[in-house]
Scaffold this active site. Structure first.
Site, PDB file in Angstrom:
ATOM      1  N   GLY A  19       0.738  -1.205   0.102  1.00 19.94           N
ATOM      2  CA  GLY A  19      -0.050   0.139  -0.068  1.00 19.94           C
ATOM      3  C   GLY A  19       0.796   1.032   0.096  1.00 19.94           C
ATOM      4  O   GLY A  19       2.063   1.194   0.427  1.00 19.94           O
ATOM      5  N   ASP A 243      -9.001  -0.163  -7.996  1.00 20.19           N
ATOM      6  CA  ASP A 243      -7.797   0.655  -8.318  1.00 20.19           C
ATOM      7  C   ASP A 243      -7.567   0.654 -10.020  1.00 20.19           C
ATOM      8  O   ASP A 243      -6.975   1.592 -10.569  1.00 20.19           O
ATOM      9  CB  ASP A 243      -6.577  -0.135  -7.794  1.00 20.19           C
ATOM     10  CG  ASP A 243      -6.489  -1.744  -7.897  1.00 20.19           C
ATOM     11  OD1 ASP A 243      -7.479  -2.151  -8.510  1.00 20.19           O
ATOM     12  OD2 ASP A 243      -5.763  -2.337  -7.049  1.00 20.19           O
ATOM     13  N   THR A 265      -0.269  -6.852  -9.938  1.00 16.37           N
ATOM     14  CA  THR A 265      -0.343  -8.015  -9.533  1.00 16.37           C
ATOM     15  C   THR A 265      -1.161  -8.773 -10.489  1.00 16.37           C
ATOM     16  O   THR A 265      -0.993 -10.010 -10.894  1.00 16.37           O
ATOM     17  CB  THR A 265      -0.995  -8.048  -8.054  1.00 16.37           C
ATOM     18  OG1 THR A 265      -0.043  -7.368  -7.023  1.00 16.37           O
ATOM     19  CG2 THR A 265      -1.138  -9.453  -7.692  1.00 16.37           C
ATOM     20  N   ASN A 302      -9.180 -10.449 -17.286  1.00 14.82           N
ATOM     21  CA  ASN A 302      -8.397 -10.493 -16.222  1.00 14.82           C
ATOM     22  C   ASN A 302      -7.222 -11.396 -16.769  1.00 14.82           C
ATOM     23  O   ASN A 302      -7.621 -12.618 -17.035  1.00 14.82           O
ATOM     24  CB  ASN A 302      -8.695 -11.027 -14.816  1.00 14.82           C
ATOM     25  CG  ASN A 302      -9.444  -9.874 -14.006  1.00 14.82           C
ATOM     26  OD1 ASN A 302     -10.247  -9.272 -14.482  1.00 14.82           O
ATOM     27  ND2 ASN A 302      -9.157  -9.927 -12.698  1.00 14.82           N
ATOM     28  N   GLY A 412       2.747  -0.865 -12.703  1.00 14.02           N
ATOM     29  CA  GLY A 412       4.176  -1.527 -12.440  1.00 14.02           C
ATOM     30  C   GLY A 412       4.546  -2.035 -13.810  1.00 14.02           C
ATOM     31  O   GLY A 412       5.993  -1.786 -14.043  1.00 14.02           O
TER      32      GLY A 412
END
Length: 485
Positions: A19, A243, A265, A302, A412
């Protein structure tokens, strides 16, 4: 970015592995962000009388959020706002405003019974027609069914999704933010709670509080949060609290000709639409329709994401603390292309554990050569992800009718040069990487608009981002072999 005022905001961005609290400053048509706190988000295993179950340590997360907000308040004494985004689907059960237990982690194995219970009451195809969501065994509706079988729902009078729970503890106000609610499986295509679906599956009708959209002010930080040092003018508000929804806000794209990959992730691959796509083809392709900011639809699929890489490196760290991801990626870049990629969405890769051994087993079961070195293993992971992302872009384009000309990657994964280049190579289209901190940027943009420092729709907000973010463009290194769109 149209702004004639200045202001500072704190974005609480909770990811599945860590976080952060990000301080954002909007001034003179510019947005600047600064990380003021980062902390791990480590799940905990707890014996429940029958087995070890996996939970989020939500009390520890909240304590770290408060510490981060204290740091933000010290740097910005006139902080205007605070807002929370997090991963989707998970929730806390409450009674009388009190949390009854630690929220379950979506990677916990308990959901199989919930899936069976829901599908006994409504078929998978009809469920998709009602909620437009791809099948994921940990979707909220299945987790709630598992809680129902365990008797936990009977003890609760309220459920709050993770960002709504943190916002409640900060503001004292309960609400269910729309973008995250759309991941529960309990909303209809019209974006409202589906009361008939609740009844069909035996879910309480009013378990979740009323829906609110991004940009709703919940109230000032509670006096109980006074140790944070925040001025009472700091308002807790809602943003696109899923998010991914916040990340999509910050993608400097033209939705009519772009696809996106929000890569952390998880890897979320899709396009932005104004209407959902719910038909036999989208169901067969396991594509989902989730609500975005300003009522947009995030039509996406996903993919397992960088979890594969982080869990692999974590396993190697257990035996060698000198492991550095950047060195591994350099080794991977020098390796030849993997002779065969693996299915990154194989269910065996979902739980924590020995990821390198699981990947090797996948190859061995098919009598394919498994990666022999750490560099080859990382290359196989990154290339397999790139192929999965490319397939997802092609499918999103075909199912939605969008003629994709550019692919944007944020999160990321935007910092992973090897991954970005391989995505461009396999898709055969330019890939624009950045902003890497898209989730926090999207959070702050919505807060700034809520407080009237910024104006306009998503297109206006994104036009400003294109001028203040550092983007990197990757061009395919070979002639495209497959047309997208």
């Amino acid at each position: 970015m149209n702004s004639s005022h200045t202001g500072q905001f704190a974005a609480v961005d909770l990811g599945a592995t860590s976080g952060r609290v990000i301080l954002g400053s909007v001034a003179q048509s510019r947005l600047e962000i600064q990380q003021v706190a980062r902390f791990p988000n480590d799940p905990v295993e707890i014996w429940n009388g029958r087995r070890a179950s996996l939970h989020w340590n939500i009390a520890s997360l909240y304590a770290q959020v408060r510490i981060g907000l204290l740091a933000a308040g010290r740097q910005a004494p006139d902080l205007l706002g605070v807002a929370i985004d997090s991963w989707a689907v998970d929730y806390g059960l409450l009674r009388g405003g009190r949390l009854l237990g630690l929220p379950h982690h979506y990677r916990d194995t308990r959901t199989a019974s919930g899936v069976a219970a829901v599908h006994d009451s409504i078929s998978p195809s009809e469920l998709y027609a009602r909620n437009g969501l791809q099948f994921l065994s940990f979707t909220t509706i299945y987790q709630l069914a598992a809680d129902q079988l365990d008797g936990n729902i009977d003890a609760a009078d309220c459920a709050l999704l993770i960002p709504d729970l943190i916002a409640y503890w900060l503001s004292g106000v309960m609400a269910t933010e729309h973008t995250n609610a759309s991941t529960t499986g309990l909303l209809g295509p019209d974006g409202n709670w589906d009361s008939d679906l609740h009844a069909r599956t035996g879910m309480p009708q009013n378990l979740f509080p009323d829906l609110v959209d991004p940009g709703a002010i919940l109230g000032p930080v509670l006096p109980a949060a006074a140790p944070l040092g925040l001025d009472r003018t700091a308002q807790v508000s809602t943003v696109a609290s899923h998010d991914t929804a916040s990340a999509v806000v910050a993608i400097p794209m033209r939705p009519e000709s772009a696809a996106y990959i929000s890569c952390g992730t998880w890897g979320l691959v899709g396009v932005e639409l104004t209407e959902p796509v719910i038909n036999a083809a989208s169901w067969a392709a396991n594509f989902t329709n989730e609500v975005g900011a300003d009522g947009r639809i995030r039509f996406l699929h996903n993919v397992m994401g960088l979890w594969l890489l982080s869990e692999t490196v974590r396993r190697w760290h257990d035996g060698d603390a000198r492991i550095e991801l950047e060195q591994l990626l350099q080794q991977a870049a020098s390796c030849p292309a993997s002779p065969a990629v693996f299915d990154v969405d194989d269910p065996r890769f979902l739980p924590p554990g020995d990821m390198p051994a699981r990947i090797a087993a996948w190859y061995n079961e098919r009598e394919l050569p498994a990666p022999a070195s750490r560099g080859e293993m990382v290359r196989a992971i990154v290339e397999s992800l790139a192929v999965a992302f490319a397939d997802g872009v092609h499918a999103a384009a075909a199912l939605s009718g969008i003629c994709v000309e550019t692919v944007h990657i944020v999160g990321g994964g935007a910092r992973n040069h090897l991954l970005c280049q391989l995505i461009a190579d396999h898709i055969g289209l330019p890939v624009v990487a950045g902003p890497a901190e898209a989730t926090a940027v999207g959070n702050i943009l919505i807060q700034a608009r809520t407080h009237r420092l910024l104006h306009g729709d998503l297109d206006a907000l994104r036009a400003g981002i294109a001028g203040v973010s550092t983007l990197r463009r990757y061009i395919p290194r070979h002639t495209p072999t497959k047309k997208t769109g």
